[in-house]
Design a protein around this motif. Structure first.
Motif, PDB file in Angstrom:
ATOM      1  N   SER A  17       0.809  -1.049   0.045  1.00 17.48           N
ATOM      2  CA  SER A  17      -0.111  -0.086   0.118  1.00 17.48           C
ATOM      3  C   SER A  17       1.060   1.012  -0.008  1.00 17.48           C
ATOM      4  O   SER A  17       1.952   1.217   0.541  1.00 17.48           O
ATOM      5  N   HIS A  18       0.042   2.172  -0.599  1.00 19.47           N
ATOM      6  CA  HIS A  18       0.888   3.782  -0.725  1.00 19.47           C
ATOM      7  C   HIS A  18       2.290   3.727  -1.267  1.00 19.47           C
ATOM      8  O   HIS A  18       3.016   4.840  -0.858  1.00 19.47           O
ATOM      9  N   LEU A  19       2.748   2.888  -1.975  1.00 15.32           N
ATOM     10  CA  LEU A  19       4.031   2.914  -2.766  1.00 15.32           C
ATOM     11  C   LEU A  19       3.915   4.407  -3.442  1.00 15.32           C
ATOM     12  O   LEU A  19       2.947   4.573  -4.157  1.00 15.32           O
ATOM     13  N   THR A  20       4.993   5.020  -3.428  1.00 18.41           N
ATOM     14  CA  THR A  20       5.142   6.419  -3.910  1.00 18.41           C
ATOM     15  C   THR A  20       4.366   7.474  -3.487  1.00 18.41           C
ATOM     16  O   THR A  20       4.010   8.726  -3.839  1.00 18.41           O
ATOM     17  N   GLY A  21       3.245   6.927  -2.290  1.00 15.34           N
ATOM     18  CA  GLY A  21       2.521   7.898  -1.796  1.00 15.34           C
ATOM     19  C   GLY A  21       2.968   8.990  -0.805  1.00 15.34           C
ATOM     20  O   GLY A  21       2.385   9.973  -0.369  1.00 15.34           O
ATOM     21  N   HIS A  22       4.302   8.991  -0.533  1.00 15.48           N
ATOM     22  CA  HIS A  22       5.057   9.665   0.425  1.00 15.48           C
ATOM     23  C   HIS A  22       6.393   9.666  -0.071  1.00 15.48           C
ATOM     24  O   HIS A  22       6.884   8.627  -0.414  1.00 15.48           O
ATOM     25  N   ASP A  55      -1.998   4.715  12.840  1.00 18.74           N
ATOM     26  CA  ASP A  55      -2.277   6.081  12.343  1.00 18.74           C
ATOM     27  C   ASP A  55      -3.535   5.862  11.491  1.00 18.74           C
ATOM     28  O   ASP A  55      -3.387   4.893  10.435  1.00 18.74           O
ATOM     29  N   PRO A  56      -4.728   6.702  11.553  1.00 14.03           N
ATOM     30  CA  PRO A  56      -5.935   6.131  10.798  1.00 14.03           C
ATOM     31  C   PRO A  56      -5.329   6.451   9.175  1.00 14.03           C
ATOM     32  O   PRO A  56      -5.990   6.030   8.369  1.00 14.03           O
ATOM     33  N   GLU A  57      -4.461   7.353   8.988  1.00 19.78           N
ATOM     34  CA  GLU A  57      -4.120   7.826   7.601  1.00 19.78           C
ATOM     35  C   GLU A  57      -3.309   6.586   7.098  1.00 19.78           C
ATOM     36  O   GLU A  57      -3.488   6.817   5.840  1.00 19.78           O
ATOM     37  N   TRP A  58      -2.840   5.715   7.611  1.00 18.93           N
ATOM     38  CA  TRP A  58      -1.909   4.758   7.080  1.00 18.93           C
ATOM     39  C   TRP A  58      -2.413   3.288   7.827  1.00 18.93           C
ATOM     40  O   TRP A  58      -1.756   2.718   8.420  1.00 18.93           O
ATOM     41  N   PRO A  59      -3.579   3.035   7.737  1.00 14.55           N
ATOM     42  CA  PRO A  59      -4.140   1.893   8.783  1.00 14.55           C
ATOM     43  C   PRO A  59      -3.540   0.628   8.475  1.00 14.55           C
ATOM     44  O   PRO A  59      -3.602  -0.293   9.044  1.00 14.55           O
ATOM     45  N   PHE A  86       2.318   8.099  12.389  1.00 18.30           N
ATOM     46  CA  PHE A  86       3.367   8.123  11.262  1.00 18.30           C
ATOM     47  C   PHE A  86       4.407   9.412  11.540  1.00 18.30           C
ATOM     48  O   PHE A  86       3.742  10.583  11.859  1.00 18.30           O
ATOM     49  N   LEU A  87       5.596   9.242  11.328  1.00 16.43           N
ATOM     50  CA  LEU A  87       6.490  10.315  11.460  1.00 16.43           C
ATOM     51  C   LEU A  87       7.441  10.380  10.147  1.00 16.43           C
ATOM     52  O   LEU A  87       7.859   9.019   9.687  1.00 16.43           O
TER      53      LEU A  87
END
Ligand code: F6P
Length: 511
Positions: A17-22, A55-59, A86-87
């Motif tokens: 999940s979220h690869l390249t999303g951050h 973190d609800p943003e990155w469940p 998340f930090l």
């Protein structure tokens, strides 16, 4: 063997999940996952150690354990480090020392056995490996991926603005951690010779590692996943991706031009990726404009040529100047920019296949590209490649006189245009480079060979852990022993490492 991968930043999960999303969820995660899976395939037991994020943003990153479907000898182990949420990686340093490393040691002690060796990734993984090695003697390899010195160079530090820069990026921790990692690792792994000789030789690393000492380095190139990036495979959502592309082309490209080949760029919207140089090259070549469209894949953004991006650096540093060139040269109807939303690597591979059918060309015109996996993935899928001559592509796409892709000077839009014209205007050249590039990746750049090279090295360091290390080890900075005591790394220490006692370093050309 039992091997641990230390990768505190970013995260890993069964569905990637979220690869390249951050920025912390980039190519390094693919690297670690693929090497881990390829090692496991050879029968080794592998743990990917990362930070637990509740973190609800990155469940997806909350459970302590995870695994990849159908693979039972790779564990994803998430351990707490500091606050639950998340930090960004810049804020992890003290938490690695006080929480993450102790949690790793506790985990293995409770389980009853430590890994035989660790592979450490980026400065934060490196620091963790240094502390683990210091406590247990477990040897580690260090893979920097991206070093702080070159990033700091690009920010053009002076003794006056260093504090301000450090405030944001915390280079004082990163560079001291990198020095320790490259000094105390059993061996340092780079993707290219250039990375070893050009990046590790930066003056801030003087006294930590000797780039001319072959014992301290091994070059192991990463690979492209040829099960995904291949002209023959089909993703589960292949048709949906094709449909999305058709829709975006219909939105942005003039009707009569929609079947033309594309010049395709797919990189993060970071100024260093120099998508602007590519747009300028396209704008200055009537030939390219007549024969091809320019298509830019832009991560999660759907219509970045018309809509402002939330990310300030992407908006001001990348999109605003691109829109200006598009406007000044009236490229409307010839250029399209869109994201593949959540389709991940499968969507990217499907896009390459879609574009290949139109005899398109992949372009990566970054000012400097440490390795350049994206052009190899595109090449594996059968797209011929135009790539920057600065960095890894000069080793992966050229060997002696043999060319596997067209190399261009990213700072010269005329040279970029010429490189693109070579493939777009000449069918034979297109055929040659499509085949040569594909063959090159299949024979020299696979994750299986990356893992084999790591394993050979790890076997060696497990049997003689300190054989390759320099005789003199740097002391571990007191801050990295106990960040809560009054012993912070000072800005003066960073300033001294970077600027030295004279100001010679200021004259070091940055890449
Ligand atoms: O994922 C690719 C990568 O190079 C990582 O190593 C790192 O998270 C990031 O991108 C680059 O970080 P930095 O800009 O801090 O060097």
């Amino acid at each position: 063997m039992h091997i641990g991968f230390l990768n505190p930043q970013g995260n890993f999960d069964s569905s990637n999940s979220h690869l390249t999303g951050h920025p912390d969820f980039g190519g390094q995660l693919i690297y670690v996952r693929e090497v881990a899976l390829a090692m496991a395939q050879k029968g080794h037991k592998v743990d990917i150690l990362t930070r637990q994020i509740i973190d609800p943003e990155w469940p997806e990153f909350a459970d302590p354990f995870d695994a990849y479907p159908g693979v039972d000898n790779v564990r994803i182990i998430r351990l707490p480090a500091g606050p639950k949420e998340f930090l960004p990686k810049e804020l992890l340093w003290s938490h690695l020392v006080t929480d993450w490393v102790p949690n790793i040691l506790k985990f293995y002690r409770e389980e009853g056995g430590l890994p035989d060796a660790m592979t450490a990734h980026y400065a934060d993984g490196g620091l963790s490996a240094v502390l683990i090695e210091d406590e247990t003697g477990i040897p580690f390899t260090f893979t920097g991926h991206s070093l702080g010195a070159q990033k700091l160079d690009k920010l053009e530090p002076t003794p006056e603005n260093l504090a301000e820069i450090d405030e944001q990026f915390h280079f004082k921790y990163r560079i001291v951690a990198e020095r320790l990692s490259m000094n105390r690792s059993a061996v340092n792994i780079t993707s290219t010779q250039q990375e070893r000789f050009e990046q590790y030789s930066h003056p801030v690393y003087h006294g930590a590692v000797d780039v001319n000492n072959d014992n301290c380095f091994t070059v192991i190139p990463p690979g492209a996943d040829s099960s995904l990036f291949s002209s023959e495979t089909r993703s589960e959502d292949e048709e949906a991706t094709y449909q999305l592309i058709e829709e975006r082309l219909a939105r942005d490209i003039a009707e009569e031009r929609r079947d033309l080949p594309a010049i395709l760029a797919a990189s993060r919207l970071a100024p260093k990726k120099n998508i602007l140089g590519l747009v300028q090259a396209y704008a200055m070549s009537q030939t390219l404009q007549e024969r091809a469209n320019l298509v830019i894949l832009t991560g999660g953004l759907d219509d970045p040529l018309r809509e402002e991006a939330d990310n300030e650096l992407a908006e001001q540093g990348v999109l605003v100047p691109i829109r200006e060139v598009v406007q000044e040269n009236n490229l409307w109807g010839k250029i399209s920019a869109f994201g593949l939303s959540d389709q991940g690597q499968e969507g990217l591979a499907a896009t390459y296949r879609f574009m290949r059918q139109r005899r398109s060309v992949f372009a990566l015109t970054a000012l400097y590209e440490p390795f350049g996996l994206a052009p190899l993935e595109a090449a594996a899928t059968g797209l011929p490649v135009v790539a920057t001559q600065n960095g890894g592509p000069s080793e992966s796409l050229r060997e002696g006189d043999e060319e596997y892709g067209v190399l261009v000077d990213p700072q010269d839009p005329a040279d970029i245009a010429q490189g693109l014209e070579r493939l777009i205007c000449d069918g034979q050249e297109w055929d040659y480079f499509a085949e040569a590039g594909r063959e090159r990746v299949l024979t020299s750049y696979t994750w299986e060979s990356t893992a084999e090279n790591y394993l050979t090295l790890i076997e060696e360091i497990v049997s003689s852990p300190t054989e390759r290390r320099p005789a003199s080890l740097l002391p571990i900075h007191p801050y990295f022993r106990n960040p809560q005591a009054n012993n912070d790394i000072s800005l003066e220490e960073l300033s001294c490492l970077y600027f030295g006692s004279n100001q010679e370093v200021l004259a070091t050309p940055s890449v």
